[in-house]
Design a protein around this motif. Structure first.
Motif, short mmCIF file in Angstrom:
data_model
loop_
_atom_site.label_atom_id
_atom_site.label_comp_id
_atom_site.label_asym_id
_atom_site.label_seq_id
_atom_site.Cartn_x
_atom_site.Cartn_y
_atom_site.Cartn_z
N LYS B 147 75.04 88.86 80.15
CA LYS B 147 75.63 89.42 81.36
C LYS B 147 76.79 88.56 81.88
O LYS B 147 77.84 89.06 82.27
CB LYS B 147 74.53 89.52 82.43
CG LYS B 147 75.02 90.07 83.75
CD LYS B 147 74.05 89.74 84.86
CE LYS B 147 74.81 89.60 86.18
NZ LYS B 147 74.01 89.05 87.23
N ARG B 150 79.97 89.00 79.98
CA ARG B 150 80.61 90.26 80.37
C ARG B 150 81.32 90.08 81.71
O ARG B 150 82.47 90.46 81.89
CB ARG B 150 79.55 91.37 80.50
CG ARG B 150 78.94 91.82 79.19
CD ARG B 150 78.43 93.24 79.29
NE ARG B 150 77.44 93.45 80.34
CZ ARG B 150 76.14 93.22 80.20
NH1 ARG B 150 75.66 92.75 79.06
NH2 ARG B 150 75.30 93.46 81.20
N TYR B 151 80.61 89.45 82.64
CA TYR B 151 81.18 89.27 83.98
C TYR B 151 82.45 88.43 83.89
O TYR B 151 83.47 88.74 84.49
CB TYR B 151 80.14 88.59 84.88
CG TYR B 151 80.49 88.65 86.34
CD1 TYR B 151 80.12 89.75 87.11
CD2 TYR B 151 81.19 87.62 86.96
CE1 TYR B 151 80.45 89.83 88.44
CE2 TYR B 151 81.52 87.69 88.30
CZ TYR B 151 81.14 88.80 89.04
OH TYR B 151 81.47 88.88 90.36
N GLU B 176 77.59 100.59 81.47
CA GLU B 176 77.23 99.26 82.01
C GLU B 176 75.97 99.35 82.87
O GLU B 176 75.87 100.18 83.77
CB GLU B 176 78.40 98.71 82.84
CG GLU B 176 78.15 97.35 83.45
CD GLU B 176 77.81 96.29 82.43
OE1 GLU B 176 78.61 96.09 81.51
OE2 GLU B 176 76.74 95.66 82.56
N ASP B 178 74.47 96.48 84.32
CA ASP B 178 74.40 95.48 85.39
C ASP B 178 75.33 95.88 86.55
O ASP B 178 76.51 96.16 86.36
CB ASP B 178 74.81 94.12 84.85
CG ASP B 178 74.60 93.03 85.88
OD1 ASP B 178 73.47 92.52 85.97
OD2 ASP B 178 75.57 92.73 86.61
#
Lengths: 297, 552, 400
Positions: B147, B150-151, B176, B178
């Motif tokens: 995560k 990705r962030y 997505e 999250d």
């Protein structure tokens, strides 16, 4: 207001003349003081006449010392008025200014300046300019010296004049404090338990002194010793729970049913209700007052 | 000469080997064997592919799911991908200071001998290819399992997203899972929409961006609105402009709210430090009436205890604070009892003398520490869990050490309150402090109570020292900096009133931190000092004075 | 020596008050130091070096400072932990004057601005430096600056009846705040480095040994005058009021005095004496910096007085000189041990000798039959009156 805050700190004026045309020198009107909800004084009214000798009695917590504190500026009342003569509002003044307008106080516990000689103690208390420059450069005049010597004679400490005050006995300290009071030449003397710790003879002398002072001065005495009170008092004021319960001559007060009720406690309320009009025989009330006072003393 | 060069050469090689080893310990050195054969095949085509045929090839490479893929693309993007003319081995080449190139086999991560420029040739790329690669990399990152990767990828794209990445994001957004990442993606897309969309799209973008705190959002909005307001506007543009300025105002007020909260947080954390430093004093001074000028040195001893604990257990840094807190409490508590028994009890009822004597003790303790540990500051390490911060949103984060200190201080405060209120020790302490003679008559050992109380106060100072060791340098003068502040806190709060101490510490801390941005820290300090002095003169008994007839 | 002369000698000593003794000793010491410094060659056994002269000058400044603290602490019960502030202000007033005397001989050669201001790119003197080049103005400021601070602080503190430990902490906070303030460059007092590199004072070069000797003599005279003034004050009725305030402040109020104003007055006088001490100190050591405001310095002064014996003026002087001398020796031989020694002295003196050295002196004097006040019970007025401020007094636990 007539008094200009009793002078600047640098040079201070002399005692003011209170207006006593109505014969009353000290007005205490509707005064209340509370500490955290506890009412030490409750709408108290008290008038002291010029030249009078007044005794204040009352059980512990009746508000005697608080009253003295209010008059001398140590405690500010929540409500009420305190006047010196007709024109001087004492609530506007602080302790030293009140002392300077002519109200002297002797404390319950003798407080003298222990690191100074007896002579200096009196010298500091003399009436007159209390400003800084006078204190720094002023010298004692011949008159003042005579006055100090006279006071020393009055309080019987001539031989101890140059002792440090801390070396005096308890009784001597009491006398010294009275001497300091005399030196200040106040119009009103507030005397808190003057004879505590004195011998019988000394007590007698004190009684003599206080009676002789009345007339020229007004004297308010707080005392537990009933014999002493009886020996000096013309008027007695009984305080109870922060207000005046009774006022009058010693015998009047002693026969006052309210006073007796308070001194005998609430338990006897029913009995007293029956023969309220006649009152208790004065002896029994008096005895009780003395019994309770000796316990407190 | 030749021998010298060869030695040098050997050295270099071995050094690179070691260096490489270090880098790759995490990636597993045997990676080469696990690399997808397809990838190897494709990669090896790179040297032979013409530039115009590159794009499909790179696309194929990017399609292969392997940790190596991203690496290769990254190297290619950076322009560091070369091949050896001799055998067409693909290498990552870095120019060295001496002009030679340091080579690493990109597939095997094997270090090769440095060569001259002419031995290698660059895999060429052009802008189009590079932007393609960028979006491939972004895509890889955006589809990463982790995560935070990705962030991070989306965060990277906040500033200058390419069309490709935007497309990628658009396609990824519905998938997505999250919420944070999705939100951020949404923000990026909305910014794009705001910049290049039609007017109604722009309007809806503004509405969507209103709640975002990312600095880039504010910047874009202000830049656009400035641009707009400078030129002629249609009615719709007028509308957009008002919407934007509204959004800007919303964002700015939010930001200033967070700034405020942040100041409060800093204030509370400074307040907690003050509280910890002062609360021991609140006991010795407030409850016992003893002026302990060596209080600051008790704090210092606590800090040094932490240092010693870390020296003794070098392998337990993570737990060192947990050990140090009780250790410091015991050490300083014992020193406190020693001081009480040895000096202070002889000076009862003479506060000014006590002040002088304890000041003498503070000098001795300082010199003692100087002699034992040297006058230099000592480094106390912070355990891992005390470092880092809790990022709540782009403009607001709380550092863990401050957070823990606030919690810890409040914990200590309430523990102490409980001890004084509920325990029999507390009862005795309060009894002795209110009427010593009476307490004695009730067969309370007042001497013993005094010693324990003083020990308790000193022990808490020691705990404060442990905390301070995490914030400032640990040196012999550590305590001096806090003694005046502590006294002022106690006096400000009202002597003998623990709650007052809490309120005083927290408010002083906050005032200080709110003044700091305006006046600078030194002046803030001075202002607080002067303000306090004035306050004490107005209300000598502090914020919460103890009332009563006996108080004179 | 025959019996008779011994006897007369003892008689003379007996008749002398401590004022005579202190001022006399000071006079003799000054003459001796000056003579030995000037008359003997450097190689001579009797020669007093320039260094020693400056050192003694410094000690005398400390003695002056201790006298100031003793006036407020010993006599009035105000334990000031911030007298370093007044010392520092006096020092800065002198320092500013000395800075301006440098003129264009500074590193930057600016005739108008001191070096540090040039360094900070300031173009003109701040307003509060106005007049600093005048000697008379400087003398005025040495009194006025500490005086104003003491007055403002005193009015605020004493009028709201802050006393005892609270007051001590507040004085400490005061000097601490000043230290922080003077550390700031923007204050215009040279920041961290303070004021230094002085060249001359009133036209005399500060490097000249004769100037140093002159400063020493001036300091000795200042100490003698301050001693006389302090002695006059404490012997006057005002002194008695102040002592009374120390022991029973509320009683003083009920006698009709306003003790708060007396306290402010003595505090201001004391601050001015401290300011003079600071002003004389600066040219002799050649520097003034914010370190002088540090709370530690102020507390050290209190130690001098405590060790020498408060509530006696000479005790403060003895304490200051002895402790400072011990510090010089200690820091030369084993610098590490000084703080141990100082701290230990603190504890020992407060525990075992609350009256300090002066408290032990009368016993010594009695042993040698030199004490005029041996007979406590004399009722003779004059004799006893001298006893009043004499040496047999127990110092009290100041104000509480």
């Amino acid at each position: 207001m007539i008094v200009d805050k009793a002078g600047t700190p640098i040079t201070a004026t002399d005692n003011v003349q209170p207006d006593t045309r109505h014969g009353v020198i000290l007005y205490v009107e509707d005064v209340s003081v509370s500490f955290d909800g506890f009412k030490a004084l409750n709408d108290l009214n008290l008038y002291i006449n010029d030249g009078e000798l007044r005794c204040l009695i009352g059980a512990n917590g009746a508000g005697k010392t608080t009253l003295m504190d209010v008059i001398t500026g140590k405690i500010r009342p929540d409500t009420g008025k305190v006047n010196f003569g007709q024109q001087v509002d004492l609530l506007q003044l602080d302790e030293s200014e009140i002392a300077r307008v002519g109200i002297g106080r002797k404390f319950q516990k003798p407080t003298v300046f222990e690191a100074l000689s007896v002579y200096k103690n009196i010298e500091l208390s003399l009436a007159g300019d209390k400003g800084i420059w006078t204190s720094l450069f002023g010298k004692l005049t011949g008159e003042q010296r005579d006055r100090i010597d006279e006071i020393l004679r009055t309080i019987g400490l001539t031989n101890e004049a140059f002792y440090m005050a801390e070396r005096l006995s308890h009784g001597q300290k009491q006398w010294l404090e009275i001497g300091m009071l005399l030196a200040a030449e106040p119009r009103v003397l507030l005397v808190d338990e003057p004879v505590a710790g004195m011998t019988g003879q000394e007590t007698e002398r004190t009684a003599e002194l206080l009676t002789s002072l009345a007339g020229e001065h007004s004297v308010v005495v707080v005392e537990h010793d009933m014999a002493f009170v009886r020996s000096i008092a013309r008027t007695v004021t009984v305080l109870h729970q922060g207000s005046v319960l009774a006022e009058g001559s010693m015998s009047e007060v002693q026969s006052n049913p309210e006073v007796i009720k308070v001194y005998l406690g609430e338990d006897s309320g029913e009995d007293s209700g029956d023969d309220n009009s006649e009152g208790y025989p004065s002896e029994s009330g008096e005895e009780y007052i003395e019994a309770s006072s000796s316990k407190e003393g | 000469m030749r021998r010298f060069i060869s030695v040098l050469f050997c050295c270099l090689v071995s050094w690179y080997a070691i260096a490489d080893d270090d880098v790759n310990t995490k990636d597993s050195t045997a990676a080469s064997s696990s690399i997808d054969s397809e990838l190897i095949e494709l990669v090896n085509q790179l040297p032979n592919t013409k530039l115009n045929k590159m794009q499909p090839l790179v696309e194929n490479i990017a399609a292969i799911k392997s940790h190596k893929t991203r690496e290769v693309l990254q190297i290619l993007l950076a322009g560091d991908l070369y091949y050896l003319k001799s055998d067409k081995t693909l290498v990552n080449a870095q120019k060295q200071n001496d002009g030679n190139y340091q080579l690493t086999n990109i597939l095997t991560d094997e270090a090769l001998a440095p060569v001259k420029k002419r031995a290698i040739r660059k895999i060429r790329s052009n802008n189009r290819l590079r932007s393609a690669i960028r979006s491939f990399i972004a895509k890889i990152d955006l589809t990463d399992d982790d995560k935070s990767t990705r962030y991070g990828a989306v965060e990277q794209l906040l500033e200058k997203p390419s069309q490709e990445t935007l497309d990628t994001m658009r396609s990824l957004l519905p998938l997505e899972k999250d919420a944070d990442v999705a939100n951020l993606m949404q923000t990026v897309l909305l910014i794009e929409q705001l910049k290049h969309g039609k007017i109604d799209e722009q309007l809806s973008a503004v509405a969507g961006l209103k709640s975002s705190l990312e600095p880039v959002v504010l910047n874009t909005l202000s830049a656009l609105s400035e641009e707009l307001s400078a030129s002629e506007k249609t009615q719709e543009q007028e509308q957009l402009l008002t919407a934007m300025s509204k959004a800007i105002a919303t964002i700015e007020s939010k930001r200033s709210n967070y700034k405020f909260i942040e100041n409060v947080f800093f204030g509370l954390s400074l307040g907690s430090v003050l509280l910890l430093a002062a609360i021991g004093l609140a006991i010795t001074f407030g409850v016992m009436g003893v002026i302990n000028m060596a209080h600051g040195e008790m704090i210092m001893l606590g800090a040094y205890t932490t240092y010693v604990v870390q020296l003794v257990f070098p392998n337990l840094i993570e737990y060192s604070l947990l050990i140090a807190v009780p250790a410091a409490f015991v050490v300083t508590g014992l020193v406190g009892i020693l001081i009480e028994r040895g000096v202070i009890r002889f000076l009862k009822g003479r506060p000014l003398e006590t002040l002088l004597a304890t000041f003498g003790i503070s000098l001795i303790l300082q010199q003692l520490v100087r002699t034992v540990f040297s006058p230099l500051n000592r480094q106390v390490q912070s355990p891992e869990w005390m470092t880092g911060s809790w990022q709540i949103n782009p403009v607001f984060s709380l550092t863990f050490n401050r957070l823990y200190i606030i919690l810890f201080a409040i914990m200590v405060f309430f523990t102490l309150l409980m001890i004084l209120k509920k325990s029999s020790l507390g009862l005795h302490v309060r009894a002795v402090s209110q009427n010593r003679e009476m307490a004695k008559a009730l067969s309370i050992k007042s001497d013993w109570v005094d010693a324990i109380t003083f020990g308790l106060g000193s022990g808490i100072a020691g705990i404060a020292g442990v905390v301070l060791s995490q914030l400032t340098n640990v040196g012999p003068n550590l305590g001096q900096a806090y003694i005046i502040d502590s006294f002022l806190v106690v006096v400000f709060g009202g002597v003998g009133n623990l709650w007052g101490t809490l309120v005083a510490a927290m408010s002083l801390g906050s005032i200080n931190k709110f003044l700091e941005p305006i006046t600078g820290s030194v002046l803030a300090n001075i202002i607080v000092l002067v303000g306090l002095v004035l306050f004490i003169q107005k209300r000598p008994k502090g914020l919460f004075p103890q009332k009563g007839r006996a108080v004179d | 020596m025959n019996m008779k002369t011994t006897h007369t000698f003892v008689e003379i000593i007996r008749k002398m008050s401590h004022l005579h003794i202190v001022v006399g000793t000071l006079f003799v010491a000054t003459i001796y130091v000056s003579f030995c410094n000037l008359a003997f060659a450097e190689s001579s056994f009797l020669h007093v070096s320039d260094y020693t002269v400056s050192l003694f000058g410094k000690y005398l400044c400390y003695a002056l400072l201790a006298l100031a603290v003793d006036l407020v602490w010993g006599y009035c019960g105000i334990l000031s932990l911030g007298h370093g502030a007044f010392f520092g202000l006096g020092g800065y007033a002198m320092g500013m004057y000395l800075m301006r005397q440098i003129g264009d001989r500074g590193v930057y050669g600016n005739a108008e601005l001191p070096d540090f201001m040039v360094f900070l790119n300031w173009t003109e003197l701040p307003w509060y430096w106005a007049g600093s080049s005048s000697f008379l103005w400087m003398v005025l400021m040495v009194f006025v600056a500490p005086g104003i601070l003491a007055f403002v602080f005193g009015m605020l503190a004493f009028r709201s009846r802050v006393s005892g430990v609270y007051l001590s902490i507040m004085t400490q906070a005061m000097t601490y705040a000043l230290m922080l303030a003077f550390f700031r460059n923007e204050m215009g007092f040279g920041g961290n480095n303070g004021l230094t590199d002085f060249k001359e004072i009133a036209g005399f070069s500060l490097q000249d040994p004769h100037t140093k000797l002159g400063l020493f003599v001036v300091t000795a005279i200042a100490l003698a005058i301050a001693y006389w003034v302090s002695n006059y004050i404490v012997k006057s009725k005002l002194g008695a009021i102040i002592t009374a305030t120390r022991d029973a402040e509320s009683r003083v109020r009920f006698v009709g005095y306003k003790p708060e104003y007396y306290k402010v007055w003595i505090f201001v006088v004391s601050a001015m004496i401290a300011g003079v001490a600071g002003a004389l100190y600066v040219p002799q050591v050649g520097i003034i910096n914010p370190g002088e405001f540090s709370p530690l310095n102020s507390i050290e002064i209190v130690v001098w007085v405590a060790i020498g014996g408060r509530y006696t003026l000479y005790g403060a002087i003895i304490g200051a000189i002895l402790v400072s001398y011990a510090k010089t020796r200690f820091t030369a031989i084993m610098p590490e041990a000084w703080l141990f020694a100082l701290g230990g002295l603190f504890v020992l003196v407060t525990l075992l000798f609350p009256k300090g050295i002066a408290g032990a002196l009368p016993g010594v004097a009695r042993r040698f039959g030199l004490d005029a006040n041996t007979n406590d019970n004399k009722t003779n007025k004059n004799n006893a009156q001298s006893e009043e401020q004499g040496t047999l007094k127990a110092p009290r636990a100041g104000g509480q």
